[in-house]
Design an enzyme around this catalytic site. Structure first.
Site, PDB file in Angstrom:
ATOM      1  N   GLU A  17       0.838  -1.196   0.000  1.00 11.71           N
ATOM      2  CA  GLU A  17       0.000   0.000   0.000  1.00 11.71           C
ATOM      3  C   GLU A  17       0.875   1.248   0.000  1.00 11.71           C
ATOM      4  O   GLU A  17       2.084   1.191   0.244  1.00 11.71           O
ATOM      5  CB  GLU A  17      -0.911   0.022   1.241  1.00 11.71           C
ATOM      6  CG  GLU A  17      -2.337  -0.462   0.980  1.00 11.71           C
ATOM      7  CD  GLU A  17      -3.200   0.616   0.327  1.00 11.71           C
ATOM      8  OE1 GLU A  17      -2.651   1.652  -0.128  1.00 11.71           O
ATOM      9  OE2 GLU A  17      -4.429   0.428   0.275  1.00 11.71           O
ATOM     10  N   ASN A 101      -5.533   5.559   7.981  1.00  7.04           N
ATOM     11  CA  ASN A 101      -4.982   4.867   6.817  1.00  7.04           C
ATOM     12  C   ASN A 101      -4.134   5.800   5.974  1.00  7.04           C
ATOM     13  O   ASN A 101      -3.046   6.180   6.370  1.00  7.04           O
ATOM     14  CB  ASN A 101      -6.105   4.184   6.025  1.00  7.04           C
ATOM     15  CG  ASN A 101      -7.215   5.124   5.590  1.00  7.04           C
ATOM     16  OD1 ASN A 101      -7.468   6.149   6.209  1.00  7.04           O
ATOM     17  ND2 ASN A 101      -7.901   4.776   4.518  1.00  7.04           N
ATOM     18  N   ASP A 119     -15.166  -0.753  11.804  1.00  7.68           N
ATOM     19  CA  ASP A 119     -14.371  -1.983  11.761  1.00  7.68           C
ATOM     20  C   ASP A 119     -14.608  -2.693  10.433  1.00  7.68           C
ATOM     21  O   ASP A 119     -15.490  -3.542  10.310  1.00  7.68           O
ATOM     22  CB  ASP A 119     -14.745  -2.884  12.939  1.00  7.68           C
ATOM     23  CG  ASP A 119     -13.904  -4.156  13.003  1.00  7.68           C
ATOM     24  OD1 ASP A 119     -13.016  -4.339  12.149  1.00  7.68           O
ATOM     25  OD2 ASP A 119     -14.155  -4.985  13.906  1.00  7.68           O
ATOM     26  N   ASN A 151      -9.735   8.065   1.950  1.00 14.27           N
ATOM     27  CA  ASN A 151      -8.625   7.162   1.665  1.00 14.27           C
ATOM     28  C   ASN A 151      -7.521   7.929   0.944  1.00 14.27           C
ATOM     29  O   ASN A 151      -7.053   8.938   1.438  1.00 14.27           O
ATOM     30  CB  ASN A 151      -9.152   5.962   0.862  1.00 14.27           C
ATOM     31  CG  ASN A 151      -8.331   4.713   1.035  1.00 14.27           C
ATOM     32  OD1 ASN A 151      -7.148   4.770   1.333  1.00 14.27           O
ATOM     33  ND2 ASN A 151      -8.958   3.569   0.844  1.00 14.27           N
ATOM     34  N   ASP A 213      -9.440   4.289  -4.295  1.00 10.95           N
ATOM     35  CA  ASP A 213      -8.569   3.925  -3.175  1.00 10.95           C
ATOM     36  C   ASP A 213      -7.316   4.806  -3.240  1.00 10.95           C
ATOM     37  O   ASP A 213      -7.429   6.010  -3.346  1.00 10.95           O
ATOM     38  CB  ASP A 213      -8.272   2.418  -3.247  1.00 10.95           C
ATOM     39  CG  ASP A 213      -7.833   1.812  -1.933  1.00 10.95           C
ATOM     40  OD1 ASP A 213      -7.187   2.505  -1.137  1.00 10.95           O
ATOM     41  OD2 ASP A 213      -8.116   0.624  -1.700  1.00 10.95           O
TER      42      ASP A 213
END
Length: 299
Positions: A17, A101, A119, A151, A213
């Site tokens: 990532e 993130n 979650d 994100n 993403d």
């Protein structure tokens, strides 16, 4: 892009990532081996740069060159000092409702950080999330709310606009960055479909038209974004038109432009994003393809 050759840069990872081109190398994280890595453009000289026991995610660098990295499970942003020591740059646990993130760091050293909001791996119902600004001194300020899984993010080259992928919102959102670091009202930068009418995760995924993403900006103002549900990376014009795509035959969960001339598109690929399956296997890869328009903005 079927006439363009995809090549493999890195193999044998758990879930890569947050790819970043920095200091002549591709940097990235591997979630479930808990490391930050870097590699040469051609895939040689793979290095482990840092171990992050709390599971690394977003990466960035302060103007003085110190690295910031998100530590997901203990809800911190870490900072690597010049002597190699690792300290807490910011504790965001009071502000997030899911794992922090992806993150982008702007030219002023401000880090813009999203979080899951709920979650995800436990299959909980969707809850929207806040977006945080972390100032260079570590001060944490919520700057936007009610985002559907904020994100991948970019800052435009002039520093005036923050663009944020909302993975479960069928949209990419944009905010004007004010001089004091506050944000203007959210607006649609690109819209691919409606918001899900249900907060049930399983049902909501069925409403996903495109799940943006990890992403990067190019010199024509378009965004390359991974489609987390579509097994592709797409080049999107403001407004939502898809003008190009690449499908590597696997899931794509982040992408970034880099390389010596900024025209290499790096893709973080894996069979899926299931935590249990990915942590038990070493099937993730980073692949690359050449494109025509180079990188711009941050990261």
């Amino acid at each position: 892009m079927s006439d363009r050759e995809l090549r493999t840069v890195v193999t044998g990872m758990s879930f890569t990532e947050c790819p970043r081109w920095h200091d002549g190398r591709l940097w990235f994280v591997d979630f479930y081996t808990h490391v930050v890595c870097s590699v040469a453009e051609d895939g040689s000289d793979l290095r482990t740069e840092l171990e992050v026991p709390g599971q690394p995610s977003g990466l960035g660098w302060l103007p003085d060159g110190r690295m910031l990295v998100v530590s997901m499970r203990d809800r911190r942003v870490l900072r690597v000092e010049p002597d190699g020591s690792v300290v807490t740059h910011a504790d965001v646990s009071e502000h997030v409702t899911g794992h922090p993130n992806d993150m982008v760091v702007d030219e002023h050293g401000r880090a813009w950080l999203g979080n899951f909001g709920f979650d995800l791996m436990g299959g909980a119902d969707i809850e929207t999330a806040v977006l945080l600004r972390i100032d260079p001194d570590g001060t944490v300020t919520p700057v936007a709310e009610d985002l559907w899984f904020p994100n991948g993010s970019v800052v435009t080259p002039d520093g005036s606009t923050l663009i944020v992928d909302e993975t479960l919102g069928n949209r990419i959102s944009a905010f004007e960055i004010h001089e004091d670091g506050s944000l203007g009202e959210r607006r649609d930068w690109a819209r691919f479909g409606d918001l899900s009418p249900t907060r049930s995760l399983g049902e909501a995924l069925g409403y996903g038209v495109l799940a943006p993403d990890g992403c990067g900006l190019d010199a024509e103002g378009m965004i390359w974004t991974a489609d987390a549900l579509g097994g592709r990376a797409v080049r999107v014009r403001e407004g939502g038109e898809i003008v190009d795509s690449v499908e590597p035959g696997a899931g794509v969960f982040a992408c970034m432009l880099g390389g010596g001339d900024g025209r290499t598109l790096f893709l973080c690929c894996a069979p899926d994003f299931d935590e249990h399956a990915r942590s038990a296997a070493r099937e993730a890869e980073i692949r690359a393809v050449r494109v025509d328009v180079p990188h711009a903005g941050r990261p």
